[in-house]
Structures are given as structure tokens and as C-alpha cells.
Scaffold this motif. Structure first.
Motif, PDB file in Angstrom:
ATOM      1  N   ALA A 133      32.551  -4.873  57.578  1.00 23.05           N
ATOM      2  CA  ALA A 133      32.980  -4.521  56.203  1.00 23.05           C
ATOM      3  C   ALA A 133      34.484  -5.070  55.948  1.00 23.05           C
ATOM      4  CB  ALA A 133      32.690  -3.329  55.671  1.00 23.05           C
ATOM      5  N   PRO A 177      34.877  -1.932  47.549  1.00 30.48           N
ATOM      6  CA  PRO A 177      33.940  -0.927  47.866  1.00 30.48           C
ATOM      7  C   PRO A 177      32.465  -0.887  47.645  1.00 30.48           C
ATOM      8  CG  PRO A 177      35.866  -0.308  46.761  1.00 30.48           C
ATOM      9  CD  PRO A 177      35.856  -1.817  46.532  1.00 30.48           C
ATOM     10  N   LEU A 178      32.072  -1.533  46.668  1.00 29.71           N
ATOM     11  CA  LEU A 178      30.656  -2.087  46.434  1.00 29.71           C
ATOM     12  C   LEU A 178      30.046  -2.660  47.706  1.00 29.71           C
ATOM     13  CD1 LEU A 178      28.298  -1.234  44.485  1.00 29.71           C
ATOM     14  CD2 LEU A 178      28.885  -3.309  43.352  1.00 29.71           C
ATOM     15  N   THR A 207      31.259  -3.262  50.538  1.00 30.94           N
ATOM     16  CA  THR A 207      31.361  -2.494  52.011  1.00 30.94           C
ATOM     17  C   THR A 207      30.206  -1.479  52.004  1.00 30.94           C
ATOM     18  OG1 THR A 207      33.836  -2.743  51.801  1.00 30.94           O
ATOM     19  CG2 THR A 207      32.793  -0.718  53.098  1.00 30.94           C
ATOM     20  N   ASN A 208      29.787  -0.631  50.884  1.00 24.82           N
ATOM     21  CA  ASN A 208      28.776   0.388  51.101  1.00 24.82           C
ATOM     22  C   ASN A 208      27.635  -0.242  51.316  1.00 24.82           C
ATOM     23  OD1 ASN A 208      30.463   2.408  50.599  1.00 24.82           O
ATOM     24  ND2 ASN A 208      30.235   2.340  48.662  1.00 24.82           N
ATOM     25  N   TYR A 209      27.520  -1.736  50.668  1.00 25.45           N
ATOM     26  CA  TYR A 209      25.984  -2.272  50.914  1.00 25.45           C
ATOM     27  C   TYR A 209      26.028  -2.775  52.408  1.00 25.45           C
ATOM     28  CZ  TYR A 209      22.145  -4.743  49.177  1.00 25.45           C
ATOM     29  OH  TYR A 209      20.640  -4.964  48.838  1.00 25.45           O
ATOM     30  N   ILE A 266      27.632  -1.724  54.924  1.00 26.98           N
ATOM     31  CA  ILE A 266      27.412  -0.494  55.992  1.00 26.98           C
ATOM     32  C   ILE A 266      25.882   0.128  55.728  1.00 26.98           C
ATOM     33  CG2 ILE A 266      28.054   2.046  56.527  1.00 26.98           C
ATOM     34  CD1 ILE A 266      30.115  -0.218  57.060  1.00 26.98           C
ATOM     35  N   ASP A 267      25.210   0.278  54.775  1.00 24.80           N
ATOM     36  CA  ASP A 267      23.867   0.666  54.594  1.00 24.80           C
ATOM     37  C   ASP A 267      23.056  -0.209  55.340  1.00 24.80           C
ATOM     38  OD1 ASP A 267      24.839   2.920  53.263  1.00 24.80           O
ATOM     39  OD2 ASP A 267      24.335   2.060  51.384  1.00 24.80           O
ATOM     40  N   ASN A 309      37.289   2.306  59.008  1.00 22.55           N
ATOM     41  CA  ASN A 309      37.019   3.301  57.867  1.00 22.55           C
ATOM     42  C   ASN A 309      36.035   4.224  58.624  1.00 22.55           C
ATOM     43  OD1 ASN A 309      35.601   4.714  55.806  1.00 22.55           O
ATOM     44  ND2 ASN A 309      36.302   3.123  54.428  1.00 22.55           N
ATOM     45  N   TYR A 329      35.163   7.128  57.781  1.00 25.54           N
ATOM     46  CA  TYR A 329      33.803   7.972  56.990  1.00 25.54           C
ATOM     47  C   TYR A 329      32.980   7.063  56.896  1.00 25.54           C
ATOM     48  CZ  TYR A 329      31.038   8.661  53.058  1.00 25.54           C
ATOM     49  OH  TYR A 329      29.970   8.985  52.157  1.00 25.54           O
ATOM     50  N   HIS A 330      32.821   5.630  57.192  1.00 29.88           N
ATOM     51  CA  HIS A 330      31.528   4.836  57.396  1.00 29.88           C
ATOM     52  C   HIS A 330      31.226   5.116  58.791  1.00 29.88           C
ATOM     53  CE1 HIS A 330      33.421   2.187  53.911  1.00 29.88           C
ATOM     54  NE2 HIS A 330      32.251   3.032  53.324  1.00 29.88           N
ATOM     55  N   SER A 335      29.263   8.306  59.019  1.00 25.69           N
ATOM     56  CA  SER A 335      27.946   8.283  58.140  1.00 25.69           C
ATOM     57  C   SER A 335      26.732   7.619  58.758  1.00 25.69           C
ATOM     58  CB  SER A 335      28.334   7.548  56.608  1.00 25.69           C
ATOM     59  OG  SER A 335      28.641   6.243  56.781  1.00 25.69           O
TER      60      SER A 335
END
Length: 292
Positions: free
Chosen positions: A157, A162-163, A165-167, A169-170, A188, A190-191, A194
Motif C-alpha cells: 500500500a 487512505p481509502l 490503502t485500506n482496500y 490491506i483488507d 504503517n 497500524y495495518h 490489524s
């Protein structure tokens, strides 16, 4: 699926990775974190068969990383992944599927399903005309065209909004849920915290700690207490009409309580702050800095 024993990589007189040992099971997400120059990318490229180790043993899906049969089981995503920008996403991925000898009907269905899962739009637009986030999604899809068992992602990522990135990572977590083995590096934390089942923390080419995130927090982290008082005490700072001091034991909390009462005040609030991965990482990196 991945087994690394006493890995060492030396460039001339510079040791990039030293005595690294770890293993990763199928269906597991294994994160490798560390400061720049810690040896993360060298480790990942060794797993991918792009560089040869100086010493040690590496096995990926039962193969030596240099074995061509291993590469049929592997999907690799480097941190920088240039694309053929005159091609569309569909044509680009079909081209790589041909390189892996994936039957065209199977490839077409697999590519469409992967792009749907990645929510990739504008598939008929030249890749030179799409956003960085869309290019990264195409690069991820490329790593999956041969339906690999093992995925090695270097900063998947990196540089994304941010949007997106979250996609990404998920989606990385979903790949492990499909029983694939995933090894990736990321800055990161946090990722990393998680989605990873286990992590390795590298510094100066060595793994200085590894294990499940919860165990690392328990082993290396320190619980802190923010004690709020109505009067100043030693080490406290003003905070919105109150005073706050940070301590690391209940005995210290009791001492603050007694000091506040002697000064004619009282403790008005106590907040517990659990250690997170970032704090553990920084403590380990700083504690190891003397070796540089």
C-alpha cells in the motif's frame, strides 16, 4: 509453506541480512517490519528467488527459491512495480497469464473475478491514464494471475491514499483467508497490527523479535497509567484545569495519590494505556541502536 533457517546475505563487505530464521504456514499473514535498511526487502527478494543467499537455507512451498517450479506457485509484488502503460488492465493481465501458460478461458474468468474483488474500474483505459491506486491494484492482480499459493508483497500500500490503502490491506487479509501464505512488509504499523497473525521485527539485518502481535506487546510493551490530579505533583503537567502525570506501575499510582492528598488535592481520574505495536517497535529499535 515457507521455511527460512539462518539466512545470511552479504554484498561485498556489507551484511544486509544476518542469521534470520522464521517460518510461515498456509493461511497465515506474516509481517516483516523494521526501519529503512533493516533487511526487509533483501529478505523478501531472497524468498522470491530474485537474489541468492550467501548462507542459510530457504524453502518456499517445498522448493528452493531458485527452482522454476517454485515460481509457478509464487506471486510477488515489489515496492516499485512499473506497468506497460500503453496496455489496458485486461490486456496487461492477459499477457502475463499467457506467460504463465494459463488457459485463456480460465485466465479470462480469473482476471475478471480478481478485478471485481479489487473493485477496479476503467479496465479498458490505458494504464498510463489511470491513478496510482488503480495501477497498484493492477499490479496486485498481476501477482495472482497464476493462482499462486504463496504471496510476497513489499509495501503493497505504499504511497496510496487512505481509502485505497485500506482496500488493499483488507484484500491482503482476504488472500490468507483463501488459505494462501502471505508475507509482506509495511511501514504503517497500524495495518500490520490489524491483519498479521505474526510479525518479525528487523533491525541492522537481524530479526530482533518475532511472534504474534499480542505476545510481543505482552513481552516487550509497558502498560502506562495517566494519573489526573486536582493539584500539581512531581512530574505532572497542566491539562485542561487538571494535572496529569504518566507512571508505569500501580505502586507509582499509589504514590501519586498519596502526594496529591498531602498537597490537599486528590486523584480525579486514572486512564490505562495499553502498549501498541508502534511503541514496541520503537523501544526495540532504539534499544538496538547501539549496535549500529
Amino acid at each position: 509453506m515457507i521455511d527460512v533457517r539462518n539466512l545470511r546475505k552479504e554484498y561485498g563487505g556489507f551484511v544486509a541480512v544476518e542469521n534470520s530464521t522464521f517460518s510461515v504456514d498456509a493461511g497465515e499473514v506474516f509481517g516483516i517490519i523494521g526501519p529503512n535498511g533493516a533487511g526487509k526487502t533483501t529478505t523478501l527478494k531472497t524468498l522470491a528467488g530474485l537474489i541468492d543467499p550467501t548462507a542459510g537455507e530457504v524453502s518456499v512451498a517445498g522448493y528452493d527459491p531458485g527452482d522454476s517450479a517454485m515460481r509457478e506457485r509464487l506471486g510477488f509484488l515489489p515496492e516499485e512495480s512499473p506497468l506497460y502503460e500503453e496496455m489496458t488492465a485486461d490486456s496487461y493481465l492477459a499477457f502475463f497469464a499467457d506467460l504463465y501458460d494459463v488457459e485463456r478461458g480460465v485466465a479470462r474468468d480469473h482476471i475478471a473475478d480478481t478485478l471485481d474483488r479489487l473493485d477496479l474500474q476503467h479496465r479498458d483505459r490505458p494504464l498510463g491514464d489511470v491513478s496510482k491506486g488503480m495501477k497498484r491494484k493492477v499490479a496486485i492482480a498481476r501477482s495472482l494471475v497464476n493462482d499462486p499459493d504463496v504471496l510476497i508483497y513489499d509495501e503493497p500500500a505504499s504511497g496510496l491514499d487512505p481509502l485505497t490503502t485500506n482496500y488493499v490491506i483488507d484484500f491482503t487479509r482476504e488472500l490468507a483467508d483463501d488459505d494462501r501464505t502471505v508475507v509482506f512488509s509495511a511501514h504503517n504499523l497500524y495495518h500490520v497490527e490489524s491483519i498479521c497473525d505474526r510479525i518479525a521485527i528487523m533491525n541492522h539485518g537481524e530479526i530482533v523479535a518475532q511472534g504474534p502481535v499480542d505476545e510481543l506487546r505482552d513481552r516487550y510493551g509497558t502498560v502506562q497509567y495517566h494519573v489526573y490530579t486536582s493539584v500539581p505533583v512531581e512530574g505532572s503537567e497542566p491539562d485542561d484545569g487538571r494535572h496529569v502525570v504518566t507512571v508505569e506501575s500501580m505502586d507509582a499510582v499509589d504514590a501519586v495519590t498519596e502526594e496529591a492528598e498531602r498537597a490537599g488535592g486528590a486523584v480525579v481520574d486514572i486512564r490505562t494505556v495499553e502498549p501498541n505495536l508502534e511503541r514496541v517497535f520503537l523501544d526495540l529499535a532504539e534499544g538496538d541502536a547501539g549496535r549500529a
